[in-house]
Design a protein around this motif. Structure first.
Motif, PDB file in Angstrom:
ATOM      1  N   SER A  71       0.837  -1.201   0.000  1.00 23.68           N
ATOM      2  CA  SER A  71       0.000   0.000   0.000  1.00 23.68           C
ATOM      3  C   SER A  71       0.875   1.255   0.000  1.00 23.68           C
ATOM      4  O   SER A  71       1.932   1.294   0.635  1.00 23.68           O
ATOM      5  CB  SER A  71      -0.899   0.013   1.232  1.00 23.68           C
ATOM      6  N   ARG A  72       0.421   2.279  -0.683  1.00 21.76           N
ATOM      7  CA  ARG A  72       1.148   3.553  -0.733  1.00 21.76           C
ATOM      8  C   ARG A  72       0.522   4.597   0.185  1.00 21.76           C
ATOM      9  O   ARG A  72       0.970   5.746   0.213  1.00 21.76           O
ATOM     10  CB  ARG A  72       1.130   4.088  -2.173  1.00 21.76           C
ATOM     11  N   LEU A  73      -0.485   4.193   0.946  1.00 17.83           N
ATOM     12  CA  LEU A  73      -1.218   5.180   1.737  1.00 17.83           C
ATOM     13  C   LEU A  73      -0.343   5.845   2.796  1.00 17.83           C
ATOM     14  O   LEU A  73      -0.426   7.063   2.993  1.00 17.83           O
ATOM     15  CB  LEU A  73      -2.434   4.529   2.391  1.00 17.83           C
ATOM     16  N   TYR A  74       0.484   5.068   3.488  1.00 18.58           N
ATOM     17  CA  TYR A  74       1.325   5.689   4.519  1.00 18.58           C
ATOM     18  C   TYR A  74       2.323   6.651   3.883  1.00 18.58           C
ATOM     19  O   TYR A  74       2.558   7.746   4.404  1.00 18.58           O
ATOM     20  CB  TYR A  74       2.073   4.642   5.340  1.00 18.58           C
ATOM     21  N   PHE A  75       2.896   6.256   2.752  1.00 18.86           N
ATOM     22  CA  PHE A  75       3.846   7.142   2.076  1.00 18.86           C
ATOM     23  C   PHE A  75       3.165   8.446   1.690  1.00 18.86           C
ATOM     24  O   PHE A  75       3.711   9.539   1.921  1.00 18.86           O
ATOM     25  CB  PHE A  75       4.406   6.453   0.832  1.00 18.86           C
ATOM     26  N   ILE A  76       1.985   8.357   1.116  1.00 16.24           N
ATOM     27  CA  ILE A  76       1.260   9.566   0.706  1.00 16.24           C
ATOM     28  C   ILE A  76       0.903  10.419   1.917  1.00 16.24           C
ATOM     29  O   ILE A  76       1.072  11.644   1.914  1.00 16.24           O
ATOM     30  CB  ILE A  76      -0.010   9.186  -0.078  1.00 16.24           C
ATOM     31  N   ALA A  77       0.432   9.779   2.979  1.00 15.74           N
ATOM     32  CA  ALA A  77       0.038  10.528   4.179  1.00 15.74           C
ATOM     33  C   ALA A  77       1.235  11.222   4.813  1.00 15.74           C
ATOM     34  O   ALA A  77       1.146  12.375   5.237  1.00 15.74           O
ATOM     35  CB  ALA A  77      -0.620   9.592   5.188  1.00 15.74           C
ATOM     36  N   SER A  78       2.372  10.532   4.878  1.00 12.40           N
ATOM     37  CA  SER A  78       3.549  11.117   5.528  1.00 12.40           C
ATOM     38  C   SER A  78       4.205  12.196   4.678  1.00 12.40           C
ATOM     39  O   SER A  78       4.799  13.129   5.217  1.00 12.40           O
ATOM     40  CB  SER A  78       4.563  10.015   5.869  1.00 12.40           C
TER      41      SER A  78
END
Length: 422
Positions: A71-78
């Motif tokens: 998932s790329r969600l944490y990267f995008i959020a951070s």
């Protein structure tokens, strides 16, 4: 480390669906916490909303619904939501009030650093006595992997990578200790969020002098009340423009700065100056501080801090995805070692807080500025109060700067312990 719930077996691999699930979890938690039922009130007194916003997403990973590694969600959020949140939470900052917080914040931060530096060698020494077969040799020696965790727990991922290169840790031991790092740090993060939700009780136990923190909090709340207004579309567009305009500016500055330092400054890696994330967080914070001296501060009355807090909650949910409780079953002994290490850090923090009567805010944020770095420290600080988020950022920056050198020294001590055990 590839988990057993990898891309091939994860039930949901579409990030849009995962984001929808996280949004639904946040909405469910906040809706149920607002219910007037006595049973609900008792439940949320034990399990505060922010803790559930962190813990429930971890169940998606633990039970194989989501794979955080794909998932790329944490990267995008951070990389996008975190800097925007920092700007929106900092834009209403009162810097003179932060100075008035006194030296306790730094004392607690450096106590946390010492706790990591002492805890690792003690945990390794206990391992050499109780389970010498775990020590290993060569690149896969346990101390090499622990040295990378020390880099992460004092500074951040950039420092961890630097220690990986310095001590030439093998891929197997490194992958195990990445899992230990993430799970143990996230469990403590959950505890810090609980402390934030129950800070008055904890402060009473610590006999803390909370006057300085209360002054900052009350001043921020008074400013918000004085300038509060019902936001119109223009206000929301301005908040959006300030937050994400600053994100764009921060990326535009951070990327070339990190590349330049990496190419021209020999010690850049040891100081994390070649990390674009380091510069991203620092530049976003500086932008927020500068804007706090302009008319942009009036956006606080239209809800800038509330929008920033929303972004923080989304980040909290994505961080929760990284905690796979089931990973303990893969290498329980290593997680036990990491747990002992963390307990030493926590015990030292609590002891120092009690000794100097430091508020729980300094305990939690001073610890997370070490253990969680720039991605977690402002989240922890904002959990105590949105106006306090900049304190977490500033302490995390200090951790980035000293992280590699402190972890390098810790690694040398652990190397000697391992050599003596051999």
């Amino acid at each position: 480390m590839q988990t057993e719930t990898g891309a091939a077996t994860a039930l949901i691999t579409n990030d849009a669906v995962v984001l929808g699930l996280l949004a639904a979890i946040l909405a469910l938690v906040f809706w149920t916490s607002s219910l007037s039922s006595k049973l609900v009130g008792r439940f949320y007194a034990i399990f505060p909303p922010i803790l559930l916003c962190y813990f429930l997403p971890s169940l998606l990973t633990t039970f194989g619904v989501v794979d955080p590694e794909t998932s790329r969600l944490y990267f995008i959020a951070s990389r996008f939501l975190l800097p925007a949140a920092l700007v929106l939470l900092t834009v209403s900052a009162d810097l003179p009030a932060f100075v008035g917080l006194g030296p306790k914040a730094l004392i607690m931060f450096f106590t946390g650093t010492v706790g990591v530096m002492i805890g690792g060698p003690i945990a390794l020494l206990l391992t050499s006595w109780i389970a010498p077969d775990l020590m290993g040799a060569g690149p896969e020696a346990i101390w090499r992997g622990m040295a990378t965790v020390a880099g992460s727990w004092i500074g951040g991922s950039a420092n961890q990578t630097a220690l990986y290169e310095i001590f030439e840790a093998g891929p197997d031991v490194f992958s195990i200790w990445i899992a230990v790092d993430v799970l143990v740090a996230n469990v403590w993060m959950a505890c810090v969020l609980w402390i934030a939700a129950n800070q008055k009780k904890v402060d009473r136990i610590l006999r803390a002098d909370v006057s300085a923190v209360d002054r900052v909090r009350e001043k921020a709340e008074a400013y918000e009340v004085e300038h509060a207004r019902i936001p119109v579309l223009k206000d929301l567009v301005l908040i959006f423009g300030v937050g994400f305009g600053a994100v764009g500016l921060s990326h535009a500055i951070a990327d070339p700065l990190s590349a330049w330092f990496g190419a021209h400054v020999p010690i850049a890696q040891r100081l994390s100056l070649d990390s674009s994330f380091f510069w991203l967080v620092l530049v976003a914070t500086i932008v927020g501080v500068v804007l706090s001296f302009t008319g942009a501060r009036r956006l606080q009355g239209a809800g800038a801090a509330k929008v920033g807090s929303l972004l923080v909650y989304v980040l909290v949910a994505t961080v929760g995805l990284n905690m796979n409780i089931g990973a303990v079953l893969d290498s329980p002994a290593y997680f036990l070692i990491g747990g002992v290490w963390m307990l030493i850090h926590v015990a030292l923090m609590i002891g120092m807080a009690f000794l100097i009567r430091a508020p729980s805010f300094f305990l939690g944020v001073g610890s997370m500025a070490n253990i969680g770095g720039a991605a977690s420290a402002p989240v922890a600080a904002a959990a105590f109060h949105p106006s306090l988020a900049p304190v977490g950022v500033l302490l995390a920056v200090v951790g980035y700067i000293i992280g590699t050198a402190a972890a390098w020294f810790t690694g040398l001590v652990m190397m000697q312990i391992a050599a003596g055990a051999g």
